[in-house]
Write an enzyme that holds these catalytic residues in place. Structure first.
Site, mmCIF file in Angstrom:
data_model
loop_
_atom_site.group_PDB
_atom_site.id
_atom_site.type_symbol
_atom_site.label_atom_id
_atom_site.label_comp_id
_atom_site.label_asym_id
_atom_site.label_seq_id
_atom_site.Cartn_x
_atom_site.Cartn_y
_atom_site.Cartn_z
ATOM 1 N N ASP A 147 0.816 -1.222 0.000
ATOM 2 C CA ASP A 147 0.000 0.000 0.000
ATOM 3 C C ASP A 147 0.844 1.263 0.000
ATOM 4 O OD1 ASP A 147 -2.443 -1.117 0.045
ATOM 5 O OD2 ASP A 147 -2.963 -0.585 2.103
ATOM 6 N N CYS A 205 -24.004 -13.706 -9.074
ATOM 7 C CA CYS A 205 -24.142 -13.156 -7.716
ATOM 8 C C CYS A 205 -24.013 -11.618 -7.744
ATOM 9 C CB CYS A 205 -23.069 -13.757 -6.822
ATOM 10 S SG CYS A 205 -23.069 -13.092 -5.152
ATOM 11 N N CYS A 212 -24.389 -3.319 0.182
ATOM 12 C CA CYS A 212 -23.587 -2.127 0.517
ATOM 13 C C CYS A 212 -24.491 -1.032 1.106
ATOM 14 C CB CYS A 212 -22.862 -1.605 -0.728
ATOM 15 S SG CYS A 212 -21.958 -0.100 -0.370
ATOM 16 N N CYS A 228 -18.076 5.084 -0.316
ATOM 17 C CA CYS A 228 -17.679 3.888 0.449
ATOM 18 C C CYS A 228 -17.323 4.273 1.889
ATOM 19 C CB CYS A 228 -16.498 3.221 -0.242
ATOM 20 S SG CYS A 228 -15.813 1.862 0.703
ATOM 21 N N SER A 230 -15.428 2.842 3.947
ATOM 22 C CA SER A 230 -13.990 2.755 4.221
ATOM 23 C C SER A 230 -13.319 4.084 3.872
ATOM 24 C CB SER A 230 -13.353 1.632 3.400
ATOM 25 O OG SER A 230 -13.704 0.409 3.967
ATOM 26 N N CYS A 258 -19.420 -5.813 2.374
ATOM 27 C CA CYS A 258 -19.405 -6.489 1.069
ATOM 28 C C CYS A 258 -18.593 -7.779 1.128
ATOM 29 C CB CYS A 258 -18.899 -5.557 -0.035
ATOM 30 S SG CYS A 258 -17.342 -4.735 0.321
ATOM 31 N N CYS A 262 -20.226 -12.054 1.100
ATOM 32 C CA CYS A 262 -19.711 -12.792 -0.056
ATOM 33 C C CYS A 262 -19.647 -14.296 0.233
ATOM 34 C CB CYS A 262 -18.323 -12.272 -0.421
ATOM 35 S SG CYS A 262 -17.634 -13.151 -1.836
HETATM 36 S S1 SF4 Z 1 -17.663 -10.407 -4.843
HETATM 37 FE FE1 SF4 Z 1 -18.687 -12.032 -3.691
HETATM 38 S S2 SF4 Z 1 -20.665 -11.118 -3.094
HETATM 39 FE FE2 SF4 Z 1 -19.802 -9.862 -4.754
HETATM 40 S S3 SF4 Z 1 -20.676 -10.697 -6.620
HETATM 41 FE FE3 SF4 Z 1 -18.704 -11.697 -6.339
HETATM 42 S S4 SF4 Z 1 -19.230 -13.568 -5.248
HETATM 43 FE FE4 SF4 Z 1 -20.988 -12.232 -5.017
HETATM 44 S S1 SF4 Z 2 -16.669 -1.470 2.228
HETATM 45 FE FE1 SF4 Z 2 -17.978 -2.455 0.701
HETATM 46 S S2 SF4 Z 2 -20.013 -2.593 1.671
HETATM 47 FE FE2 SF4 Z 2 -18.797 -1.128 2.849
HETATM 48 S S3 SF4 Z 2 -19.357 0.840 1.993
HETATM 49 FE FE3 SF4 Z 2 -17.474 0.170 0.915
HETATM 50 S S4 SF4 Z 2 -18.215 -0.912 -0.892
HETATM 51 FE FE4 SF4 Z 2 -19.936 -0.697 0.496
#
Ligand code: SF4
Ligand code: SF4
Length: 384
Positions: A147, A205, A212, A228, A230, A258, A262
């Site tokens: 990073d 998916c 989010c 986002c 983060s 997110c 998953c």
């Molecule tokens: S990153 Fe994970 S939750 Fe998002 S579309 Fe792909 S498989 Fe689905």
């Molecule tokens: S970390 Fe993922 S779920 Fe959280 S706000 Fe950012 S994009 Fe959305």
């Protein structure tokens, strides 16, 4: 160096990387030309928000050989970080606690990974020296990155066979999910490269897009950093736009939603790495306890933690929002009120927002209680 010696070295690098605690390493070349249009479109759309360094470095992010001239290969490594007792649900569901992205509960991963990558580079250098002078082998200049440089680490990791970039834009691995750190070692050796995974496996998916909280995944594989959590809680130095504050809940440093949703993360392994074990005062911390920290408490409790990088001002801003999203308790309101007079302007504005939000919530709760009391006074219904 002969092709056989290079193949042996690539094989040994993978063993050494495992010995150093990495969960996987892949080797790739420096050609990311296919990524450049995607990066340019993301920058043109302004999705990097105030992360000006992203735009400043332009296409260098996709050209590691410009970052370190002479680079021929990128060793891409990953290291799992999930603690054994991640406590996701217990923290997210309790609005009196602060949720910290699970990667930030322990020691600053930059230091951990950079140090191990440095050791890996040294071993490679030693091997090259043992081959001298017969082969004139040299790793050239080598440098570890975590990073710390403009580098497209996820596409590089995907090219090196570590996984595929998911629709949430993070790297996914079919046996490890996505709860891992990435790092790179740039070397000047023509090592044999690894094959990328054959195809991405998100399929139909869209769970991460739907879950989010702030709608930051604006299209598959495209995260608008400005939305986002983060970015809003870590990178963003200014006020958090009001529209996002109620959506942040108790997330005070980053967000994992997110990743949590998953399906591939059902395969994520906990890390045995003691450096990533949660610090007790950051694991499921009561918001009011954190709010009570002075700046010197903050510096003391976050020493060696990535959280320290955001500084006390952003920390207070984030806490104020989380308190505003919590229960309208007299303790929370008094603590906010007490801090208002001495708060610096940006934090004060967030405290005022929190107090106003809590006051509205309290009024609603009072109304419900008054209604209930009136019903009781009129006589309870037969079935009560
Ligand atoms: S990153 Fe994970 S939750 Fe998002 S579309 Fe792909 S498989 Fe689905
Ligand atoms: S970390 Fe993922 S779920 Fe959280 S706000 Fe950012 S994009 Fe959305």
């Amino acid at each position: 160096m002969t092709a056989a010696e290079l193949a042996q070295l690539a094989h040994d690098i993978k063993l050494w990387a495992r010995e150093l605690g990495f969960d996987q390493v892949g080797i790739t070349d420096t050609d990311l030309a296919l990524e450049e249009p995607r990066l340019q479109a993301w920058l043109d759309a302004g999705h990097h928000g105030t992360m000006d360094y992203m735009a400043r470095h332009g296409m260098m992010r996709a050209r590691p050989h410009e970052l370190l001239p002479g680079t021929l290969r990128v060793l891409s490594v990953r290291m799992n970080y999930l603690p054994f007792e991640a406590g996701f649900a217990a923290t997210l569901r309790d609005p009196t606690l602060g949720y910290i992205s699970r990667y930030a509960l322990g020691r600053d991963y930059h230091k951990v990974l950079r140090n191990r990558l440095k050791q890996l580079g040294e071993r490679i250098e030693q091997r090259c020296q043992t081959l001298l002078p017969s082969t004139q082998a040299t790793p050239g200049e080598w440098r570890p990155f975590v990073d710390s440089a403009p580098i497209l680490e996820r596409p590089l990791a995907a090219k090196a066979g570590l996984g595929w970039v998911g629709k949430h834009s993070l790297l996914l691995n079919e046996t490890a999910g996505s709860f891992f750190f990435l790092g790179e070692l740039l070397v000047g050796l023509p090592l044999p490269v690894d094959a990328p995974v054959e195809k991405e496996q998100c399929g139909k998916c869209v769970a991460c897009i739907n879950i989010c909280p702030t709608g930051a995944i604006v299209a598959p594989y495209v995260v608008d950093g400005r939305r986002c959590i983060s970015y809003l809680t870590i990178e963003n130095d200014g006020p958090i736009p009001e529209e996002f504050r109620p959506l942040m809940g108790n997330r005070i440093y980053g967000c994992d939603d997110c990743q949590l949703i998953c399906p591939w993360n059902r395969y994520a392994d906990a890390s045995p790495e003691p450096d990533f074990s949660p610090r007790p005062n950051l694991h499921r911390p009561p918001l009011l306890t954190l709010w009570g920290w002075s700046e010197s408490d903050f510096l003391k409790h976050t020493e060696g933690s990535p959280i320290r990088r955001i500084g006390y001002r952003r920390w207070r801003r984030n806490l104020a929002v989380a308190l505003g999203n919590g229960p309208a308790s007299s303790d929370a309101m008094a603590a906010l009120q007490q801090a208002l007079a001495s708060a610096e302007p940006m934090v004060a504005e967030h405290i005022e927002w929190a107090l106003a939000t809590l006051a509205v919530r309290q009024e609603k709760e009072d109304k419900k209680t008054r209604l209930l009391i009136r019903c009781i006074e009129k006589g309870l219904p037969d079935h009560a």
